[in-house]
Design a protein around this motif. Structure first.
Motif: not given
Length: 247
Positions: A4-17, A31-38
């Motif tokens: 799970l990825l969770c970040d309120n910065d859409p740019f960083f969240l996209s980059l992290e994913r 493993a898999s990115v099951a969720c990228a939550a903002s």
């Protein structure tokens, strides 16, 4: 393993994913990115139906007036008690607040501007979490310490920051944990190093450090997740640098 990825910065969240997906694909990791939550709401909604999620990279600062990462972590653990939480932040002064809260973080990552450093950190925590996920059945993430006649203390390996050889106590060894507690036993650093094995590095004649708690090597000192500074012997620095770069 679900991540799970969770970040309120859409740019960083996209980059992290993008970075995590690249790490998983290139390393052929299970493993898999099951969720990228903002937001915390999105993350909680996901975990309600995915309580088996094994690893989360969680923003520590969601902005003024909003719950911080500590508050969100408490809520995440209500739905996924065994989730390992790595806090991503540019504010290391908040790390001590995390440790004092009793959240027991799996680690910390600096967002920063060094993308190679970020990718190395993401990979390090993913690989460590996968090793724990794939441990043989019955193997526990804990160590039992004899502190006196008939008395023992049990520590989770993931809670240990570092182990220190005491100068004032003959054969005294102290385990320091992420929540600020410590346990002193009679032993040697060599013996404890052999018992703790690959998750720890002998960085000095008097110190053994948990790899997952190392943030950086600066001026001959290791900076740990709670901003503790541990001396690193000159002959050990190359090994530490290599580990930080490659894991």
């Amino acid at each position: 393993m679900k991540i799970l990825l969770c970040d309120n910065d859409p740019f960083f969240l996209s980059l992290e994913r993008e970075k995590v997906i690249h790490i998983l694909t290139e390393g052929q990791l299970d493993a898999s990115v099951a969720c990228a939550a903002s937001s915390a709401t999105e993350a909680l909604t996901f975990l309600k139906s995915n309580p088996d999620t094994g690893l989360a990279f969680l923003d520590l600062d969601f902005g003024s007036g909003l719950p911080n990462g500590i508050d969100v972590a408490v809520l995440l653990r209500q739905h996924a008690p065994n989730i390992r939480i790595v806090f991503t932040t540019n504010h290391y002064e908040l790390a001590m607040d995390v440790l004092k809260s009793g959240i027991q973080p799996y680690g910390f990552l600096e967002k920063g501007t060094d993308m190679d450093q970020l990718a190395a950190g993401l990979q390090r925590y993913i690989r460590m979490a996968l090793r724990l996920e794939h441990k043989p059945e019955g193997q526990q993430d804990e160590i039992r310490l004899t502190v006196g006649a008939g008395q023992t203390a049990v520590l989770r390996l993931s809670d240990i920051l570092y182990v220190e050889a005491e100068k004032a106590i003959s054969h005294g060894i102290t385990y320091h944990t992420a929540n600020g507690s410590h346990v002193t036993i009679l032993s040697t650093l060599d013996a404890e190093s052999a018992r703790l094995s690959e998750g720890f590095l002998r960085v000095h004649r008097s110190y053994l450090v948990a790899k997952q708690q190392i943030l950086a090597l600066r001026g001959g000192f290791l900076v740990l997740s709670g901003q503790q500074k541990i001396p690193c012997a000159f002959r050990k620095r190359a090994e530490v640098k290599k580990w930080l770069e490659q894991k």
